[in-house]
Scaffold this motif. Sequence first.
Motif, PDB file in Angstrom:
ATOM      1  N   GLU A 274       0.847  -1.187   0.000  1.00  0.00           N
ATOM      2  CA  GLU A 274       0.000   0.000   0.000  1.00  0.00           C
ATOM      3  C   GLU A 274       0.888   1.245   0.000  1.00  0.00           C
ATOM      4  N   GLN A 275       0.896   1.938  -1.109  1.00  0.00           N
ATOM      5  CA  GLN A 275       1.798   3.076  -1.291  1.00  0.00           C
ATOM      6  C   GLN A 275       1.552   4.175  -0.266  1.00  0.00           C
ATOM      7  N   LYS A 276       0.291   4.382   0.147  1.00  0.00           N
ATOM      8  CA  LYS A 276      -0.033   5.506   1.025  1.00  0.00           C
ATOM      9  C   LYS A 276       0.300   5.219   2.491  1.00  0.00           C
ATOM     10  N   ASP A 277       0.528   3.974   2.828  1.00  0.00           N
ATOM     11  CA  ASP A 277       0.843   3.634   4.213  1.00  0.00           C
ATOM     12  C   ASP A 277       2.282   4.038   4.533  1.00  0.00           C
ATOM     13  N   PRO A 278       2.546   4.547   5.735  1.00  0.00           N
ATOM     14  CA  PRO A 278       3.916   4.959   6.088  1.00  0.00           C
ATOM     15  C   PRO A 278       4.945   3.844   5.901  1.00  0.00           C
ATOM     16  N   HIS A 279       4.525   2.604   6.148  1.00  0.00           N
ATOM     17  CA  HIS A 279       5.438   1.474   5.988  1.00  0.00           C
ATOM     18  C   HIS A 279       5.183   0.690   4.701  1.00  0.00           C
ATOM     19  N   LYS A 280       4.284   1.216   3.858  1.00  0.00           N
ATOM     20  CA  LYS A 280       3.943   0.569   2.582  1.00  0.00           C
ATOM     21  C   LYS A 280       3.247  -0.780   2.789  1.00  0.00           C
ATOM     22  N   LYS A 286      -1.523  -6.371   7.303  1.00  0.00           N
ATOM     23  CA  LYS A 286      -1.537  -6.228   8.752  1.00  0.00           C
ATOM     24  C   LYS A 286      -2.463  -7.263   9.398  1.00  0.00           C
ATOM     25  N   GLU A 381       2.396  -2.911  18.296  1.00  0.00           N
ATOM     26  CA  GLU A 381       3.365  -2.150  17.514  1.00  0.00           C
ATOM     27  C   GLU A 381       4.529  -3.047  17.106  1.00  0.00           C
TER      28      GLU A 381
END
Length: 452
Positions: A274-280, A286, A381
């Motif tokens: 996912e490009q928009k996620d901070p970790h992709k 998840k 986390e």
Amino acid sequence: MTTQEILAYVQQHPSGKVKVAVTDIDGVLRGKYIAAEKFSSIAEGRLGFCDVTFGWDMGDAAYDNVKFTGWHTGYPDALVKLDLNTFRKIPWENGTPFFLGDFVNEQDVAAYTCPRQLLRKVLSDTELQGFTPYFSQEFEWFNFIETPETAYQKGFQQLNPLSPGMFGYSILRGSLKNEYMSDLFDLLCKFGIPIEGLHTETGPGVYEAAIKYAPVMQAADQAVLFKTAVKEIAYKHGLMATFMAKISEHLPGCSGHVHQSLWDKGSRYNLFYEQKDPHKMSDLMKSYIAGQLYCLPQILPMIAPTVNSYKRLVEGAWAPTTLTWGIDNRTVALRALPGHSKTTRLETRVVGADTNPYLALSACLAAGLYGVKHKMKLEKEATTGNGYKDLSNGVLPFNLHDATQMMKQSAVAKELFGDQFVEHFTLTREWEWKQFAKVVTDWELKRYFEII
């Protein structure tokens, strides 16, 4: 190749024979040669194969605690359906044709004891949800300058390693016995097991190989055949290869890490990315990780199947002990590797080299899908730093007995794999534990003989 092309190759091969094989519950290939003429009559039919394959352990000792077969059934023949899609030519046997098979009944219903059929079931469930799973298993293993005869004569002690000392990623050590390493790379690829990387790992005579990513069933076939093929190629060089999880308390263990991702039906898009996620990382990835964190303790014997497996899962030995996940962290159970749309994946690091790949991949996939199905949130986390010290989500069971009892009583395991499989498999693990528990070990003799 078409069915007709395969049949023509078999008939024209000068050996006049075909090698066929199935895997037992431990992932050991059991098979035989059959005449080319006989193969032609059963290629699209069924082959009789003694069902003791699922009635004994890896040492051919008959179980006394399973229902599927035993003295009470008389060990009749079961039916094996050859999968022509697994056709290969064995390059170290002059191109002898080879096929894998599945245990089925007369109506082609899967035998609940058959590991390959279990993966078929999990794959079918995955496809019904609209996903295409791509997997790969990588292996570490020790190589010794020994033969079965010399190893037995030495009582499997003081074996002569292929190379001395600790020298991972060594260009120098790769030159030693280079004809063996070259044969591994070349012959495995010719056998339909494409190798992406092969190198020395830390430890005397240790190699590691990464097998190319593939659809999950193909990946499992490649992994199963890899282990036996390596052993056969090693024999040709006067060597023995072992995939034991741990051969010495003084050395690192041997992993069988599983890399995995889910793609769309057309295999065009990696749904873990996912490009928009901070970790992709996508929400799907998840949830998949959350599912594995939840399920792993309840299905651990499928990815840590032997008494020896748990000698590898100890702190500081490059194998996880805690229920943790992290991003590119080699101290956790689940190592997320996000980044590029083509390569984003999850690496399950609990898995050892001693696994049955069909069961290991089934366990990883089913556990991940459990999280997806139940829309589980990855509330914990990512672990940063030393995963061995992160006890916030619990630890893995410490031995085969405890892990087996947890799986035996798990409603989740039965939901994922069916009551019959869970009952049969956990009974075989109880048998394995009992065989170990009654043996007097070298450790006990050294510890107690004189002093006590």
